[in-house]
Write a protein that holds these residues in place. Structure first.
Motif, mmCIF file in Angstrom:
data_model
loop_
_atom_site.group_PDB
_atom_site.id
_atom_site.type_symbol
_atom_site.label_atom_id
_atom_site.label_comp_id
_atom_site.label_asym_id
_atom_site.label_seq_id
_atom_site.Cartn_x
_atom_site.Cartn_y
_atom_site.Cartn_z
ATOM 1 N N GLU A 137 0.800 -1.214 0.000
ATOM 2 C CA GLU A 137 0.000 0.000 0.000
ATOM 3 C C GLU A 137 0.838 1.272 0.000
ATOM 4 O OE1 GLU A 137 -2.991 -0.094 2.969
ATOM 5 O OE2 GLU A 137 -3.173 2.086 2.957
ATOM 6 N N ASP A 138 1.824 1.305 0.875
ATOM 7 C CA ASP A 138 2.611 2.533 0.994
ATOM 8 C C ASP A 138 3.370 2.847 -0.288
ATOM 9 O OD1 ASP A 138 3.473 2.068 4.494
ATOM 10 O OD2 ASP A 138 1.748 2.988 3.502
ATOM 11 N N SER A 139 4.006 1.835 -0.842
ATOM 12 C CA SER A 139 4.777 2.089 -2.064
ATOM 13 C C SER A 139 3.876 2.578 -3.178
ATOM 14 C CB SER A 139 5.480 0.813 -2.520
ATOM 15 O OG SER A 139 6.252 0.273 -1.503
ATOM 16 N N THR A 189 0.895 3.975 -3.006
ATOM 17 C CA THR A 189 0.353 5.315 -2.764
ATOM 18 C C THR A 189 1.391 6.381 -3.043
ATOM 19 O OG1 THR A 189 -0.816 4.280 -0.935
ATOM 20 C CG2 THR A 189 -0.985 6.667 -1.141
ATOM 21 N N GLY A 190 2.614 6.139 -2.532
ATOM 22 C CA GLY A 190 3.657 7.125 -2.771
ATOM 23 C C GLY A 190 3.859 7.385 -4.252
ATOM 24 N N LEU A 191 3.920 6.284 -5.030
ATOM 25 C CA LEU A 191 4.159 6.461 -6.459
ATOM 26 C C LEU A 191 2.965 7.135 -7.131
ATOM 27 C CD1 LEU A 191 6.003 3.117 -7.095
ATOM 28 C CD2 LEU A 191 6.941 5.371 -7.379
ATOM 29 N N LEU A 192 1.778 6.814 -6.651
ATOM 30 C CA LEU A 192 0.613 7.478 -7.223
ATOM 31 C C LEU A 192 0.651 8.965 -6.924
ATOM 32 C CD1 LEU A 192 -2.312 5.019 -6.477
ATOM 33 C CD2 LEU A 192 -1.127 5.417 -8.606
ATOM 34 N N LEU A 193 1.111 9.282 -5.717
ATOM 35 C CA LEU A 193 1.260 10.685 -5.356
ATOM 36 C C LEU A 193 2.195 11.372 -6.337
ATOM 37 C CD1 LEU A 193 0.363 12.647 -3.251
ATOM 38 C CD2 LEU A 193 2.234 11.925 -1.802
ATOM 39 N N GLY A 194 3.209 10.635 -6.777
ATOM 40 C CA GLY A 194 4.128 11.205 -7.745
ATOM 41 C C GLY A 194 3.446 11.489 -9.067
ATOM 42 N N PHE A 210 -2.603 0.251 -11.592
ATOM 43 C CA PHE A 210 -1.895 -0.053 -10.350
ATOM 44 C C PHE A 210 -2.678 -1.078 -9.543
ATOM 45 C CE2 PHE A 210 -4.784 2.392 -7.708
ATOM 46 C CZ PHE A 210 -5.291 3.325 -8.593
ATOM 47 N N LEU A 235 6.304 -1.432 -12.534
ATOM 48 C CA LEU A 235 7.099 -1.392 -11.309
ATOM 49 C C LEU A 235 6.488 -2.396 -10.345
ATOM 50 C CD1 LEU A 235 7.336 2.469 -10.911
ATOM 51 C CD2 LEU A 235 9.063 0.952 -11.802
ATOM 52 N N GLU A 282 12.020 -4.213 -10.696
ATOM 53 C CA GLU A 282 11.757 -4.531 -9.286
ATOM 54 C C GLU A 282 12.219 -3.391 -8.404
ATOM 55 O OE1 GLU A 282 13.012 -8.409 -8.029
ATOM 56 O OE2 GLU A 282 12.702 -9.199 -10.037
ATOM 57 N N ILE A 283 11.344 -2.969 -7.508
ATOM 58 C CA ILE A 283 11.714 -1.857 -6.632
ATOM 59 C C ILE A 283 11.661 -2.302 -5.182
ATOM 60 C CG2 ILE A 283 11.000 -0.060 -8.221
ATOM 61 C CD1 ILE A 283 8.377 0.103 -6.869
ATOM 62 N N PRO A 284 12.457 -1.657 -4.343
ATOM 63 C CA PRO A 284 12.433 -2.022 -2.925
ATOM 64 C C PRO A 284 11.209 -1.424 -2.262
ATOM 65 C CG PRO A 284 13.958 -0.239 -3.275
ATOM 66 C CD PRO A 284 13.429 -0.600 -4.627
ATOM 67 N N LYS A 305 9.363 -0.500 1.735
ATOM 68 C CA LYS A 305 9.793 0.003 3.044
ATOM 69 C C LYS A 305 10.438 -1.089 3.889
ATOM 70 C CE LYS A 305 6.501 1.530 5.132
ATOM 71 N NZ LYS A 305 5.752 1.536 6.329
ATOM 72 N N MET A 352 18.635 3.913 -7.052
ATOM 73 C CA MET A 352 17.204 3.735 -6.869
ATOM 74 C C MET A 352 16.909 3.350 -5.431
ATOM 75 S SD MET A 352 14.692 0.900 -8.485
ATOM 76 C CE MET A 352 15.327 -0.510 -7.638
ATOM 77 N N TYR A 363 7.173 10.019 2.915
ATOM 78 C CA TYR A 363 5.787 9.559 2.998
ATOM 79 C C TYR A 363 5.414 9.266 4.447
ATOM 80 C CZ TYR A 363 1.579 6.897 1.967
ATOM 81 O OH TYR A 363 0.303 6.453 1.912
ATOM 82 N N PHE A 394 -3.998 16.459 -8.752
ATOM 83 C CA PHE A 394 -3.999 16.342 -7.288
ATOM 84 C C PHE A 394 -4.138 17.717 -6.662
ATOM 85 C CE2 PHE A 394 -3.718 12.098 -6.900
ATOM 86 C CZ PHE A 394 -2.607 11.515 -7.465
ATOM 87 N N LYS A 451 5.333 14.470 -2.683
ATOM 88 C CA LYS A 451 5.037 14.306 -4.104
ATOM 89 C C LYS A 451 6.293 14.512 -4.933
ATOM 90 C CE LYS A 451 1.446 15.924 -7.221
ATOM 91 N NZ LYS A 451 2.029 16.396 -8.437
ATOM 92 N N TYR A 486 8.790 11.675 -4.640
ATOM 93 C CA TYR A 486 8.386 10.514 -5.417
ATOM 94 C C TYR A 486 8.561 10.760 -6.912
ATOM 95 C CZ TYR A 486 6.878 7.045 -2.106
ATOM 96 O OH TYR A 486 6.870 6.068 -1.153
ATOM 97 N N ILE A 497 10.649 8.484 -9.389
ATOM 98 C CA ILE A 497 10.142 7.912 -10.639
ATOM 99 C C ILE A 497 11.089 8.202 -11.794
ATOM 100 C CG2 ILE A 497 8.246 8.078 -12.300
ATOM 101 C CD1 ILE A 497 6.407 8.503 -9.909
#
Lengths: 103, 249
Positions: free
Chosen positions: A15-17, A19-24, A37, A66, A91-93, A95, B56, B67, B117, B133, B136, B140
């Motif tokens: 969830e956190d990853s 959401t963060g990327l969506l925020l981006g 997503f 991702l 592949e991303i890390p 938290k 990365m 976050y 947003f 934001k 992130y 990206i």
């Protein structure tokens, strides 16, 4: 290679990853309510993860997928079989899973 | 494994084969050089991928922390964010680059414009949310770069395999085949020459024998005449005896 249309970055992870990327700003929902997503948590069934991955791969508008390493491990065989250049699977890390360069 | 090609053993075929051999050898060395260049590029990409992955890892951690800060100060905005997703603002464009004959795609990130947003509903956390934001967005960017490298990696790998296969095919199949054909044509031509020579010699022999036989016959004929001539030796005196005595008649 018809990749003029490929422009989206898809995400699969916790969830956190996600959401963060969506925020981006990479989140996208098209007219048919299809998202690019997927939030994977402990309750998500394995076949849902697999089918979403397959769907993302088949979609013509996704250029990059991702995926957090945790989720990637769950569908490791599918990821290993995916050897097309498009879409690229990255592949991303997450938290709780700092990056493991050996994978 | 067929050792040679099916051609007629003529001198023309021989020249044609020699030209082909030269072509194959040139093609082989060119392909080998291409494979080497590609492998060098490949190794370079592998190293860059390694660096990018480490970067990365760091960038994602920074983003995660920011976050977490937002969560701490504003509460979990996850649901809101997910619900307010409409059209993607960050997209990628792929550009094709030609690297020693291979088309490699590179991803370029671009902003689609609309900032969906508005997040005005998040009140006091607004600044932190904005900061998160941005982190992130930066993350990206790094991810997009990594993805480009990864695609290049996959494609190059495939191309290198194909090129190496071709190099080996030329080296171990085509060139020996042509060489065998050349050798075979050569040997056939030699044998034809020998046959020709032998035939010539045989004909010469026959002519010689015929000539000898002729000569022998002629010799025999002459010899008989001589013998006949030798049987009656010239008696000069006999001529004289027929002369009558002129004085004592």
């Amino acid at each position: 290679m018809a990749n003029k249309e490929r422009s989206l970055i898809a995400v699969m992870g916790d969830e956190d990853s996600v959401t963060g990327l969506l925020l981006g700003g990479i989140g996208h929902i098209d007219g048919k309510q299809k998202a690019n997503f997927l939030v994977v948590d402990s309750k998500t069934p394995l076949d849902k993860i697999e089918s979403t991955f397959e769907e993302f791969v088949k979609r013509k508008d996704i250029a990059i997928i991702l995926i957090t390493q945790q989720v990637a491990d769950d569908i490791r065989s599918m990821i290993d079989d995916h050897d097309q250049a498009f879409p690229t699977v990255l592949e991303i890390p997450s938290k709780d899973h700092p990056y493991d360069p050996t994978k | 494994m067929s050792a040679r090609m099916n051609v007629f053993p003529t001198r023309m075929a021989l020249t044609a084969m020699k030209i082909r051999l030269k072509g194959a050898v040139t093609g082989h060395s060119l392909l080998k050089r291409k494979a080497e260049a590609l492998t060098r590029r490949f190794r370079d990409i592998v190293k860059r991928i390694d660096d990018a992955k480490r970067k990365m890892g760091k960038v994602m951690q920074v983003a995660s922390f920011s976050y977490a800060e937002v969560k701490y100060s504003t509460g979990d905005i996850g649901f809101q964010v997910r619900e307010s997703v409409k059209a993607a603002q960050l997209k990628v464009r792929s550009k094709m680059e030609n690297v020693s004959g291979v088309q490699l795609p590179t991803f370029e990130m671009f902003s689609d414009g609309q900032n969906s947003f508005e997040l005005t509903g998040l009140g006091r956390g607004g600044q932190q949310v904005q900061k998160c934001k941005d982190t992130y967005a930066k993350a990206i960017e790094v991810l997009v770069e990594l993805a480009s490298l990864q695609t290049a990696f996959v494609i190059l790998d495939e191309v290198i395999k194909i090129t190496n296969r071709r190099v080996n095919a030329i080296e171990h199949v085509i060139i020996p085949k042509i060489e065998n054909t050349i050798r075979w044509i050569g040997s056939e031509l030699d044998e034809q020459d020998r046959e020709e020579f032998f035939r010539l010699k045989k004909v010469q022999n026959k002519k010689k024998i015929a000539k000898d036989a002729d000569q022998k016959e002629r010799d025999n004929a002459n010899a008989e005449k001589d013998a006949a001539a030798a049987a009656a030796p010239l008696n000069i005196l006999a001529e004289y005896e027929e002369d009558e005595d002129v004085l004592f008649k």
